[in-house]
Design an enzyme around this catalytic site. Sequence first.
Site, mmCIF file in Angstrom:
data_model
loop_
_atom_site.group_PDB
_atom_site.id
_atom_site.type_symbol
_atom_site.label_atom_id
_atom_site.label_comp_id
_atom_site.label_asym_id
_atom_site.label_seq_id
_atom_site.Cartn_x
_atom_site.Cartn_y
_atom_site.Cartn_z
ATOM 1 N N GLY A 50 0.793 -1.230 0.000
ATOM 2 C CA GLY A 50 0.000 0.000 0.000
ATOM 3 C C GLY A 50 0.823 1.276 0.000
ATOM 4 N N GLY B 272 4.443 -5.937 2.106
ATOM 5 C CA GLY B 272 3.999 -7.028 1.231
ATOM 6 C C GLY B 272 5.138 -7.594 0.401
#
Length: 540
Positions: free
Chosen positions: A438, A444
């Site tokens: 994000g 991630g």
Amino acid sequence: MSEQQIRPWETDRDKLNKLELVKLERDGLDIIDKIRKLAHQGYGAFSEEDLSFFKWAGIYEQRPKGNGLFMMRVRIPSGVLNKEQARALAAISRDYGRDLVDVTTRQAVQFHWLPTECLPDVFDRLEAVGLFSYQACGDVPRTIVGNPLAGIDPDELIDTRPIVRELEQHFLLNREYSNLPRKYKTSVSSNIYNTGHAEINDLAFTPASKEIEGEEVIGFHVWVGGGLSAKPYLAQQLDLFVRPEEVVKVASGVTTIFRDYGYREKRHHARLKFLVADWGAEKFLEKLIERIGPMPKKGTDRTVGWNAGYFTGVHKQKQPGLNYVGLLLPVGRISADDLDELARLAEQYGNGELRTCNSQNILIPNVPDEKLDGLLTEPLLDKLTPNPRTFIGHAVSCTGIEYCNLAIVETKARMLAIANWLDENVELDTPIRLHINGCPNSCGQQQIADIGLQGAKVKTEQGMIEAFDIHVGGSLGPDPAFNKRLKGRIPAERVAPVIAHLIEYYKANRQPDEKFHQFVRRVGHEVLQTQLDQILATTA
Ligand code: HEM
Ligand code: SF4
């Protein structure tokens, strides 16, 4: 150790950033007692400075800041969980965390929505089952990642569980290490397919062997200075062979070098990777040997490939007659009820254990042959399937704007939608790993993906909308490289068809058995850029 020895960096205060100056006055770990004492008074009992130290207890303010709700990360060393621990996590999530648990890219778990008042009770409940949120965040040694198959793995040289346990005990709540310049991530694995993602950790131990006095000794090679976020670095290997019983000594040597020489001037330039990049592996090793004494030189690397931490499906263990069953947790999220049910399945069909994976999935180990069929017909396995479709089966996502104060875009729901769309619309016989972030912080692990997505905003006639930068060609293991950005920001709703186009191009032009990242590296980034330019031009 004297105060002066513990804090050699204190002598030059100009080289300390604001938080460093505060860290000289307060030990981050003291926040744990303070939370225990004051949490019953609610959020207002804590100053802004206190809140900045909550990380040392494994707690972050969740978005929006100031509402008294927290996310908490719990360390799961090497991903090994027993049924009592799994049940305790499920119960905490049910009682305080709105029924939700996330498995992270470093085998930890995360709760959301925890109110201030519950924190001491959560600490107690975790401690009662031997789990800790302490040092899951903050400038400290974080959870130790490793082989989720440790002890049951046909592809490991030795069982790393005792080593990880010893290291965890050495690091946890140890005030020698409670004021590092920045977060510090360790990986220990003896699996020949690099299950510990060695290259992206500050310190990593990978399987190796060496002939010493005519005998083949199994041990480790050591890597230092890897890390992701905005400036990713691959770790460098030291010319060093480590026997299993020496892992803690080497780890503490490396950690104290980071503590004493690591940069403390700018927080975004404080990770060990910056020191290692400046010093180089040779000087780093010299300094390490000064601290820990002479060590044998490197032996033979025993890593042969990279499995990216994926274990879905039914697999034989090294123990005859036993199996492990790898299950999909879509984008790492599980409900409290499902986690409880997993604990029940682990108890009924296995030995009560579960293992979390850095691919954000989970597995049930120690299932005897004769119990496999029963497990595979359990209703929960329709949802957490051992045989996922290819895209959802290889999709990783950070927390995103739902909870994270640093996020620019939504990620988990977005990745679910993208992966499911691709599974409906694209035929593919080999996995392509998709990761989403994000923001530029890499929770991630976007840089190691075949296709990585990083959230951003673009201006349109309708105003600012969510969009993604797309990166292609990342992998670890032999010939590791981070993926590279393609120019051209893609509005969120176009991401799935754009990826589909790139995959069709790959399918049409790949060589036999060529993986996506290998294809990108062979044909070159520019070729993919041309493809992207064409797609973006067609329906701009
Ligand atoms: C929502 C709260 C979170 C915040 C505020 C946060 C913050 C950050 C920040 C600031 C960085 C960059 C660190 C650096 O420059 O050294 C980072 C990196 C990272 N975070 Fe998070 N994070 C959060 C949640 C997560 C979650 C849910 C995961 C796992 C899915 C995660 C895993 C990681 C990883 C793997 C990195 C890359 C570390 C590296 O540089 O090697 N974080 N995070
Ligand atoms: S990558 Fe950015 S948005 Fe995602 S969890 Fe990490 S800090 Fe938050």
